[in-house]
Design a protein around this motif. Structure first.
Motif, PDB file in Angstrom:
ATOM      1  N   UNK A 163       0.828  -1.210   0.000  1.00  0.00           N
ATOM      2  CA  UNK A 163       0.000   0.000   0.000  1.00  0.00           C
ATOM      3  C   UNK A 163       0.860   1.256   0.000  1.00  0.00           C
ATOM      4  N   UNK A 164       1.891   1.276   0.842  1.00  0.00           N
ATOM      5  CA  UNK A 164       2.768   2.439   0.894  1.00  0.00           C
ATOM      6  C   UNK A 164       3.517   2.656  -0.409  1.00  0.00           C
ATOM      7  N   UNK A 165       4.025   1.567  -0.979  1.00  0.00           N
ATOM      8  CA  UNK A 165       4.760   1.687  -2.236  1.00  0.00           C
ATOM      9  C   UNK A 165       3.832   2.076  -3.374  1.00  0.00           C
ATOM     10  N   UNK A 166       2.600   1.594  -3.339  1.00  0.00           N
ATOM     11  CA  UNK A 166       1.633   1.942  -4.387  1.00  0.00           C
ATOM     12  C   UNK A 166       1.379   3.453  -4.410  1.00  0.00           C
ATOM     13  N   UNK A 167       1.236   4.059  -3.229  1.00  0.00           N
ATOM     14  CA  UNK A 167       1.038   5.501  -3.176  1.00  0.00           C
ATOM     15  C   UNK A 167       2.243   6.247  -3.740  1.00  0.00           C
ATOM     16  N   UNK A 168       3.428   5.762  -3.400  1.00  0.00           N
ATOM     17  CA  UNK A 168       4.647   6.397  -3.903  1.00  0.00           C
ATOM     18  C   UNK A 168       4.759   6.240  -5.418  1.00  0.00           C
ATOM     19  N   UNK A 169       4.431   5.048  -5.916  1.00  0.00           N
ATOM     20  CA  UNK A 169       4.483   4.806  -7.359  1.00  0.00           C
ATOM     21  C   UNK A 169       3.451   5.661  -8.091  1.00  0.00           C
ATOM     22  N   UNK A 170       2.259   5.783  -7.505  1.00  0.00           N
ATOM     23  CA  UNK A 170       1.211   6.610  -8.128  1.00  0.00           C
ATOM     24  C   UNK A 170       1.635   8.073  -8.220  1.00  0.00           C
ATOM     25  N   UNK A 171       2.298   8.584  -7.173  1.00  0.00           N
ATOM     26  CA  UNK A 171       2.777   9.966  -7.204  1.00  0.00           C
ATOM     27  C   UNK A 171       3.843  10.156  -8.283  1.00  0.00           C
ATOM     28  N   UNK A 172       4.721   9.182  -8.426  1.00  0.00           N
ATOM     29  CA  UNK A 172       5.750   9.280  -9.463  1.00  0.00           C
ATOM     30  C   UNK A 172       5.138   9.187 -10.858  1.00  0.00           C
ATOM     31  N   UNK A 173       4.103   8.326 -11.002  1.00  0.00           N
ATOM     32  CA  UNK A 173       3.427   8.240 -12.292  1.00  0.00           C
ATOM     33  C   UNK A 173       2.695   9.534 -12.611  1.00  0.00           C
ATOM     34  N   UNK A 174       2.107  10.155 -11.596  1.00  0.00           N
ATOM     35  CA  UNK A 174       1.438  11.432 -11.790  1.00  0.00           C
ATOM     36  C   UNK A 174       2.445  12.513 -12.187  1.00  0.00           C
ATOM     37  N   UNK A 175       3.612  12.468 -11.591  1.00  0.00           N
ATOM     38  CA  UNK A 175       4.672  13.411 -11.949  1.00  0.00           C
ATOM     39  C   UNK A 175       5.079  13.244 -13.415  1.00  0.00           C
ATOM     40  N   UNK A 176       5.212  12.002 -13.844  1.00  0.00           N
ATOM     41  CA  UNK A 176       5.558  11.724 -15.245  1.00  0.00           C
ATOM     42  C   UNK A 176       4.452  12.227 -16.170  1.00  0.00           C
ATOM     43  N   UNK A 177       3.198  11.957 -15.799  1.00  0.00           N
ATOM     44  CA  UNK A 177       2.076  12.403 -16.627  1.00  0.00           C
ATOM     45  C   UNK A 177       2.033  13.924 -16.752  1.00  0.00           C
ATOM     46  N   UNK A 178       2.312  14.624 -15.653  1.00  0.00           N
ATOM     47  CA  UNK A 178       2.305  16.088 -15.682  1.00  0.00           C
ATOM     48  C   UNK A 178       3.402  16.635 -16.598  1.00  0.00           C
ATOM     49  N   UNK A 179       4.543  15.982 -16.623  1.00  0.00           N
ATOM     50  CA  UNK A 179       5.613  16.421 -17.515  1.00  0.00           C
ATOM     51  C   UNK A 179       5.240  16.160 -18.975  1.00  0.00           C
ATOM     52  N   UNK A 180       4.576  15.025 -19.238  1.00  0.00           N
ATOM     53  CA  UNK A 180       4.110  14.761 -20.605  1.00  0.00           C
ATOM     54  C   UNK A 180       3.072  15.798 -21.022  1.00  0.00           C
ATOM     55  N   UNK A 181       2.158  16.125 -20.115  1.00  0.00           N
ATOM     56  CA  UNK A 181       1.136  17.127 -20.416  1.00  0.00           C
ATOM     57  C   UNK A 181       1.772  18.486 -20.722  1.00  0.00           C
ATOM     58  N   UNK A 182       2.776  18.865 -19.929  1.00  0.00           N
ATOM     59  CA  UNK A 182       3.464  20.129 -20.167  1.00  0.00           C
ATOM     60  C   UNK A 182       4.162  20.132 -21.528  1.00  0.00           C
ATOM     61  N   UNK A 183       4.672  18.975 -21.936  1.00  0.00           N
ATOM     62  CA  UNK A 183       5.338  18.869 -23.235  1.00  0.00           C
ATOM     63  C   UNK A 183       4.334  19.000 -24.380  1.00  0.00           C
ATOM     64  N   UNK A 184       3.224  18.265 -24.288  1.00  0.00           N
ATOM     65  CA  UNK A 184       2.242  18.279 -25.373  1.00  0.00           C
ATOM     66  C   UNK A 184       1.528  19.629 -25.489  1.00  0.00           C
ATOM     67  N   UNK A 185       1.319  20.303 -24.356  1.00  0.00           N
ATOM     68  CA  UNK A 185       0.556  21.554 -24.383  1.00  0.00           C
ATOM     69  C   UNK A 185       1.298  22.675 -25.118  1.00  0.00           C
ATOM     70  N   UNK A 186       2.605  22.551 -25.248  1.00  0.00           N
ATOM     71  CA  UNK A 186       3.350  23.545 -26.027  1.00  0.00           C
ATOM     72  C   UNK A 186       2.997  23.443 -27.503  1.00  0.00           C
ATOM     73  N   UNK A 187       2.641  22.253 -27.962  1.00  0.00           N
ATOM     74  CA  UNK A 187       2.206  22.076 -29.343  1.00  0.00           C
ATOM     75  C   UNK A 187       0.707  22.328 -29.490  1.00  0.00           C
ATOM     76  N   UNK A 188      -0.040  22.065 -28.423  1.00  0.00           N
ATOM     77  CA  UNK A 188      -1.495  22.258 -28.475  1.00  0.00           C
ATOM     78  C   UNK A 188      -1.840  23.727 -28.695  1.00  0.00           C
ATOM     79  N   UNK A 189      -1.096  24.631 -28.054  1.00  0.00           N
ATOM     80  CA  UNK A 189      -1.409  26.061 -28.200  1.00  0.00           C
ATOM     81  C   UNK A 189      -1.226  26.507 -29.648  1.00  0.00           C
ATOM     82  N   UNK A 190      -0.220  25.961 -30.336  1.00  0.00           N
ATOM     83  CA  UNK A 190      -0.012  26.315 -31.748  1.00  0.00           C
ATOM     84  C   UNK A 190      -1.163  25.794 -32.598  1.00  0.00           C
ATOM     85  N   UNK A 191      -1.579  24.560 -32.353  1.00  0.00           N
ATOM     86  CA  UNK A 191      -2.684  23.991 -33.122  1.00  0.00           C
ATOM     87  C   UNK A 191      -3.996  24.683 -32.779  1.00  0.00           C
TER      88      UNK A 191
END
Length: 484
Positions: free
Chosen positions: A348-376
């Motif tokens: 349970x403890x590791x799952x929460x930690x893994x979920x936070x790291x996955x959320x961090x990765x997702x936020x970085x992907x979102x920040x990357x894609x949104x730079x192209x979204x504004x142009x489109x």
């Protein structure tokens, strides 16, 4: 450039500039309202407030620019259609696509500029904005304490009657309530006639020096019957020094600590960071799997040998626990239960930690894609607004604003919904970033097709013709049945 192209481009640019300035001013006012608690009543000079808003304003461009293009497109082409200028163009053999040619080139160049702006200017401004919010107390320590009211500063509530000095560092009539350890109420009150704020810009500690005051503390006896007497301690002092930790002041409240950094990175930095995050994520998964495997106590797996035996009697098929005594059986079950609880707690403890790291990765992907979204989004809003203005044939600030607001709210709602869903790992970050663009792109194609072929926004004949024919048949049948 032909006269027609120059005329349409000039009209569009004037409308775009006007709309952009108005919307930008509205969004800046919204920012002032959002941070009014940090700006009001804290003796900030105009230059510091201007710098605060200047660093915050670039992040408004991804919202203001597409909406401005949408509204300006509807208003420009609506005015041309309303004044029968499109009719004159078509009678001269100029199609809608030809009329939009110069603006297509301009919007394409503007979308490229928007991408570079989102990739370079916004990250730099976000970095300076967040650092300004963290450092503003160190830059002007008196900002932490407002005059004539209690200010929440770390573990203290501080009130001063009057502030003076170049930076408001000299205090008069100081009252301090120290918060209890459990965060409920306060048992310590400090009053002083004068005080001085001392702070080093490179330090996160604010030093409050008090002069000529008293110290009061309520004492809570262990015996309940003695509490009714409400004992307290009083002490007087000529000079007292209180150190206040400012590191927790002005923390960013817009997003969690995980997502604070991705808005400060450009495409190359995000790509490099994502590579490191993915490697660390995979390494943590492998490490956790090995840790759980070692908890089982199994050193190696061997392929079981298959043997055919004669069926045993029912008395020989008893489980292993039946071979143990009652005491040993209880100990084995307790050990097994303890191991299971320990493994479950670790998972349970590791799952929460893994979920936070996955959320961090997702936020970085979102920040990357949104730079192209504004142009489109700039291109998308133009190809929605231009044909829509030609169809509705209304300019000005009436009907165009209604359509622009409805379309942009839909775009922004879908974008926010997709972003939140992608953050929680419900959908891939790519789909979360581009969801609004994918959904509204068919609308742009449909509107462009209908405007090119001179079809209205809604072909009412498709709806009204069957109804009209039905009424005609009904009345004809009734007339035939009427006796002469």
């Amino acid at each position: 450039m032909k006269i027609l192209d120059r005329y349409i481009l000039t009209t569009f640019l004037k409308t775009l500039a006007t709309v952009f300035v108005i919307l930008y001013f509205i969004f800046i006012l919204q920012a002032v309202w959002l941070f009014i608690a940090e700006l009001a009543g804290k003796d900030l000079d105009v230059l510091l407030i201007a710098k605060f808003l200047l660093f915050y304003s670039p992040k408004m461009i991804p919202l203001v620019l597409p909406l401005s293009i949408l509204l300006a497109s509807i208003m420009t082409f609506g005015n041309l259609a309303e004044n029968y200028e499109f009719a004159a163009m078509k009678s001269s053999g100029i199609s809608l696509q030809r009329a939009m040619k110069s603006l297509m080139v301009f919007i394409f160049l503007l979308s490229i500029i928007a991408f570079f702006f989102a990739n370079n200017v916004i990250p730099a401004a976000e970095y300076k904005f967040l650092n300004l919010r963290r450092d503003i107390v160190q830059t002007k320590p008196a900002m932490a304490i407002a005059e004539g009211q209690f200010s929440d500063v770390g573990e203290y509530n501080i009130k001063v009657n009057k502030k003076s000095g170049d930076k408001g560092e000299k205090l008069e009539g100081v009252t301090i309530h120290k918060k209890a350890a459990n965060g409920i109420g306060n048992n310590v009150v400090i009053k002083a006639k004068n005080g001085v704020l001392v702070n080093q810009e490179e330090s996160s500690m604010l030093q409050l020096i008090l002069f000529n005051g008293n110290y009061y503390e309520n004492i809570i006896p262990k015996k309940y019957e003695e509490r009714r007497r409400v004992p307290f301690v009083k002490a007087s002092f000529k000079k007292d020094i209180i150190n206040i930790d400012l590191s927790k002041l002005n923390t960013v409240e817009d997003e969690s600590n995980i997502t604070n950094t991705n808005a400060m990175l450009n495409v190359s930095e995000l790509t490099y960071t994502l590579d490191s995050l993915h490697k660390n994520y995979d390494k943590d998964l492998v490490s956790f799997a090995e840790n759980i495997y070692q908890r089982t106590g199994i050193t190696s797996f061997t392929k079981p040998t298959v043997t055919i035996e004669k069926p045993k009697k029912a008395s020989d098929t008893a489980d292993l626990l039946s071979l143990l005594s009652a005491t040993d059986k209880s100990r084995v079950l307790e050990i097994a239960n303890s191991n299971l609880e320990s493994s479950r707690f670790s998972i349970d403890g590791t799952k929460q930690e893994i979920d936070l790291k996955q959320k961090n990765i997702n936020n970085h992907w979102l920040a990357l894609f949104e730079k192209f979204v504004i142009a489109f989004a700039c291109l998308l809003m133009f190809f929605i607004g231009a044909p829509l203005g030609a169809i509705i044939r209304k300019g000005g600030l009436g009907l165009p604003i209604v359509f622009a607001v409805l379309i942009f709210i839909t775009f922004h709602f879908i974008n926010t919904f997709g972003r939140k869903l992608a953050q929680e790992n419900g959908i891939p970050p790519f789909l979360g970033s581009w969801m609004s663009s994918f959904i509204l792109s068919p609308l742009a194609i449909l509107l462009t097709y209908r405007a090119t072929n001179d079809i209205g926004l809604i072909n009412m004949d498709v709806i009204l013709t069957p109804i009209q024919k039905g009424f005609q048949k009904l009345f004809k049948l009734k007339n035939n049945n009427t006796p002469k």
